[in-house]
Design an enzyme around this catalytic site. Structure first.
Site, mmCIF file in Angstrom:
data_model
loop_
_atom_site.group_PDB
_atom_site.id
_atom_site.type_symbol
_atom_site.label_atom_id
_atom_site.label_comp_id
_atom_site.label_asym_id
_atom_site.label_seq_id
_atom_site.Cartn_x
_atom_site.Cartn_y
_atom_site.Cartn_z
ATOM 1 N N ASP A 18 0.862 -1.180 0.000
ATOM 2 C CA ASP A 18 0.000 0.000 0.000
ATOM 3 C C ASP A 18 0.905 1.240 0.000
ATOM 4 O O ASP A 18 2.135 1.135 0.101
ATOM 5 C CB ASP A 18 -0.968 -0.018 1.193
ATOM 6 C CG ASP A 18 -2.187 0.874 0.932
ATOM 7 O OD1 ASP A 18 -2.133 1.741 0.041
ATOM 8 O OD2 ASP A 18 -3.212 0.722 1.636
ATOM 9 N N GLU A 65 -10.599 7.068 4.259
ATOM 10 C CA GLU A 65 -9.627 6.408 5.136
ATOM 11 C C GLU A 65 -9.724 6.930 6.584
ATOM 12 O O GLU A 65 -10.814 7.204 7.079
ATOM 13 C CB GLU A 65 -8.224 6.545 4.544
ATOM 14 C CG GLU A 65 -8.158 5.943 3.125
ATOM 15 C CD GLU A 65 -6.752 5.825 2.584
ATOM 16 O OE1 GLU A 65 -5.825 5.466 3.310
ATOM 17 O OE2 GLU A 65 -6.578 6.076 1.364
HETATM 18 C C1 BGC Z 1 -5.113 3.210 0.285
HETATM 19 C C2 BGC Z 1 -5.303 2.202 -0.831
HETATM 20 C C3 BGC Z 1 -5.125 2.864 -2.160
HETATM 21 C C4 BGC Z 1 -3.811 3.591 -2.216
HETATM 22 C C5 BGC Z 1 -3.578 4.314 -3.522
HETATM 23 C C6 BGC Z 1 -3.879 4.019 0.108
HETATM 24 O O1 BGC Z 1 -3.810 5.039 1.047
HETATM 25 O O2 BGC Z 1 -5.091 2.530 1.522
HETATM 26 O O3 BGC Z 1 -6.570 1.610 -0.745
HETATM 27 O O4 BGC Z 1 -5.212 1.905 -3.177
HETATM 28 O O5 BGC Z 1 -3.764 4.537 -1.173
HETATM 29 O O6 BGC Z 1 -4.388 5.410 -3.658
HETATM 30 C C1 BGC Z 2 -3.556 10.077 -2.224
HETATM 31 C C2 BGC Z 2 -4.296 8.805 -1.921
HETATM 32 C C3 BGC Z 2 -3.545 8.023 -0.941
HETATM 33 C C4 BGC Z 2 -3.163 8.875 0.256
HETATM 34 C C5 BGC Z 2 -2.299 8.108 1.187
HETATM 35 C C6 BGC Z 2 -3.262 10.828 -0.959
HETATM 36 O O1 BGC Z 2 -2.565 11.998 -1.232
HETATM 37 O O2 BGC Z 2 -4.310 10.870 -3.060
HETATM 38 O O3 BGC Z 2 -4.476 8.040 -3.063
HETATM 39 O O4 BGC Z 2 -4.291 6.941 -0.531
HETATM 40 O O5 BGC Z 2 -2.513 10.055 -0.111
HETATM 41 O O6 BGC Z 2 -1.821 8.935 2.186
#
Ligand code: BGC
Ligand code: BGC
Length: 602
Positions: free
Chosen positions: A265, A462
């Protein structure tokens, strides 16, 4: 099943590649931190768009042009073999980063709809819109089995039933990959079972329970040939999944025979050790193959090379990782594909088409759960004089939720194309009127026979959506989530809607006090404690996060279609926010035809 031709090609390539080129294949960079020339120079394996990260213009053709540039750079002729690049993104409820895309209900709504074929249809449409953008790889579906609706990612889960998640996961993967997009089941494993529902937290369970609740939903997708899998931020019994050799190598790769690509991830390796080299070593040796190192990819390549030179990571492990990456590209047919602009499905203009929106509108109709309908107030009549109020009545951003155009989601109607709930009502009920400022101040019992009040959450994604629980304050102002500053006030979210959004209850009561019966539509990523809102209203509908096709809600409220969805997880009562004695059990849902008690099987 291994294909001997693919394996021979991979063996051949591995022989020609330098250590640095191999490690380059193991890196996935974010588009904002990488130029096409870097892809060739460093032999990068993949590029991604983080949530909301899009090329200028953000029309499908802009995406095609962008991936074309990456692909052409990767294939440029020089001494290193040209290895085509993969481009991935999170199209988790439709191709949600792109301008004009069809946005489906988030998974929790599809879980409520209870129809595996509908999930497959949604995946098919999502794949077609991704192909229109010239992309390859979707970081979906999420196979989390949510156990606590305080979790900010509850809406990404199909519900709390492992069998349902297993079935929908398989249907999603089969449909997505059959259309020509690589699937990625995530997050391996136990993401939905963390203590207090804390994102990226600690899942404490004996193996038997981890297996039956959180591991088992992956079996059908693995059998169906899902090409990739993403490891989870959470820990299992104190050990981070990103460094968990048992979970990734012994269980997934050996016991379950997964021969595809295991992806980290977003910077997930960072949390294993303060020393970056050590963290990477632990993760590579645990069995991860490709690393989502959005901004740190250069550092990653250097650090992993040093670990190999020091003998801390074997070349056999590197070769295994790169073989899996090449195998995935071969299986997908990437080596035989022309540049993105010339691929089947690219630039067809299908993004946001009427046909696709029809599928999404059906998904909306089928995902609505009727929780209360006193005196048969619903269905509404098309000639009724109706007031439509509430902050989510005319707000496409709110009705789509997180992972829509931006990571945390949008507010208002300026950035999304679709039909708001109010617009859907107006199409079917010509005498409906939108409350001028949304608060219902203008409700008037002489003018309005009934009111529709659309309330609920505002978008989040998230950990930003986590809800505090007792002494476990999950998100505090000034704290960080994934290294980003948390914009919330402390205790900003509560499981009780009346605490986090008192304006909603005020609006319902204001209108009801005038003697006008109120139909509430709740827009939310999860069940919330809504005892007071339920008591003040005559009918109550859980609409989840329906996406861009708000017209589906009007169709059901007006009786053009019946309610058919059931709760995909228990609904907490106010006195019992931990759900031990839920107000409504999973499987609950009323309908016009079933009337009274709508329990499954009843
Ligand atoms: C998330 C994932 C996601 C990734 C890319 C992460 O923070 O937990 O689900 O695929 O970001 O955006
Ligand atoms: C991105 C997300 C990712 C996240 C993780 C964001 O800036 O847009 O895709 O999951 O950062 O911290």
């Amino acid at each position: 099943m291994l294909n001997s031709e693919h394996e021979a090609v991979a063996t051949n390539l591995l022989k020609k590649m330098s250590l640095r080129q191999k490690i380059g294949q193991m890196a996935m960079a974010e588009r904002l931190s990488v130029e096409p020339a870097d892809v060739k120079r460093h032999g990068l394996g993949a590029v991604l768009s983080g949530g909301g990260s899009h090329p200028g213009g953000n029309a499908p053709e802009d995406w095609v042009r962008m991936n074309d540039a990456f692909w052409q750079a990767a294939m440029a002729d020089d001494d290193a073999p040209g290895i085509p690049i993969l481009y991935g993104c999170d199209a988790v409820h439709g191709h949600n980063n792109v301008q004009g895309a069809t946005i489906f209900p988030h998974n929790i709504g599809l879980g409520a709809a209870g129809d595996a074929r509908l999930v497959a249809e949604a995946a098919r449409v999502t794949a077609r819109e991704m192909l229109d953008s010239g992309l390859d790889w979707n970081f979906a579906p999420t196979l989390a089995v949510v156990q606590n609706c305080r979790w900010g990612r509850t809406y990404e889960s199909f519900g709390n039933d492992p069998e349902r998640v297993a079935s929908y996961g398989r249907h999603y993967v089969e449909a997505l990959q059959a259309e020509g997009i690589i699937g990625c089941v995530k997050h391996w494993v136990g993401d939905g079972g963390t203590r207090h529902g804390m994102d990226q937290g600690e899942t404490t369970l004996p193996w038997q329970e981890l297996e039956s609740t959180h591991v088992a939903p992956y079996y059908p997708a693995l059998q169906a040939g899902v090409m990739t899998l993403m490891v989870s931020f959470n820990s299992w019994n104190g050990e981070k999944c990103h460094g968990h050799r048992f979970l990734v190598t012994d269980l997934l790769k050996e016991r379950l025979g997964f021969d595809g690509l295991v992806l980290s991830d977003w910077d997930g390796v960072n949390y294993l050790d303060e020393d970056y080299g050590t963290a990477i070593r632990l993760s590579v040796n645990a069995g991860l193959d490709m690393f989502m190192v959005p901004e740190r990819w250069r550092e990653f390549i250097d650090a992993l090379e040093a670990q190999v030179r020091l003998g801390h990571v074997s070349t056999a492990r590197i070769d295994d990782a790169v073989r899996r990456i090449l195998r995935t590209k071969l299986r997908y047919g990437l080596f035989d594909m022309p540049r993105p602009a010339q691929r089947r499905g690219a630039g067809t203009g299908c993004t946001g088409s009427a046909e696709h929106r029809d599928v999404a509108r059906r998904a909306v109709r089928e995902s609505l759960v009727l929780l209360k309908n006193e005196g048969g107030l619903l269905p509404l009549g098309r000639h009724q004089r109706m007031l439509v109020a509430g902050k989510n009545a005319h707000n496409l951003g709110h009705q789509c939720g997180g992972w829509t155009r931006s990571w945390q989601g949008e507010t208002g109607n300026d950035t999304l194309e679709g039909t708001s709930i109010w617009e859907g009502i107006r199409e079917l009920a010509p005498h409906a009127q939108l409350s001028a400022d949304g608060t219902g101040e203008d409700a008037d019992s002489r003018e309005h026979e009934v009111a529709l009040v659309v309330i609920g959450e505002t978008p989040y994604a998230e950990g930003f959506g986590d809800i505090r629980s007792g002494d476990a304050l999950v998100v505090e102002a000034g704290s960080t989530v994934n290294g980003l500053m948390n914009p919330l006030e402390p205790y900003a979210r509560s499981l009780e809607l009346a605490e986090s959004h008192p304006e909603d209850l005020a609006c319902i009561r204001r209108i009801a006090a005038k003697g006008i019966p109120v139909v509430v539509v709740l827009v939310s990523g999860r069940p919330l404690a809504v005892g007071r809102e339920l008591a003040a209203s005559t009918a109550f509908v859980a609409a989840w996060l329906p996406g861009t096709e708000g017209g589906g809600i009007a169709e059901v409220l007006m009786g053009n279609a019946d309610f058919k969805a059931r709760l995909p997880l228990p609904w907490p009562g106010d006195a019992d926010p931990d759900g031990a004695w839920p107000l409504f059990p999973a499987g609950y849902g009323l309908s016009y035809s079933r009337g009274g008690c709508g329990l499954l099987g009843a």
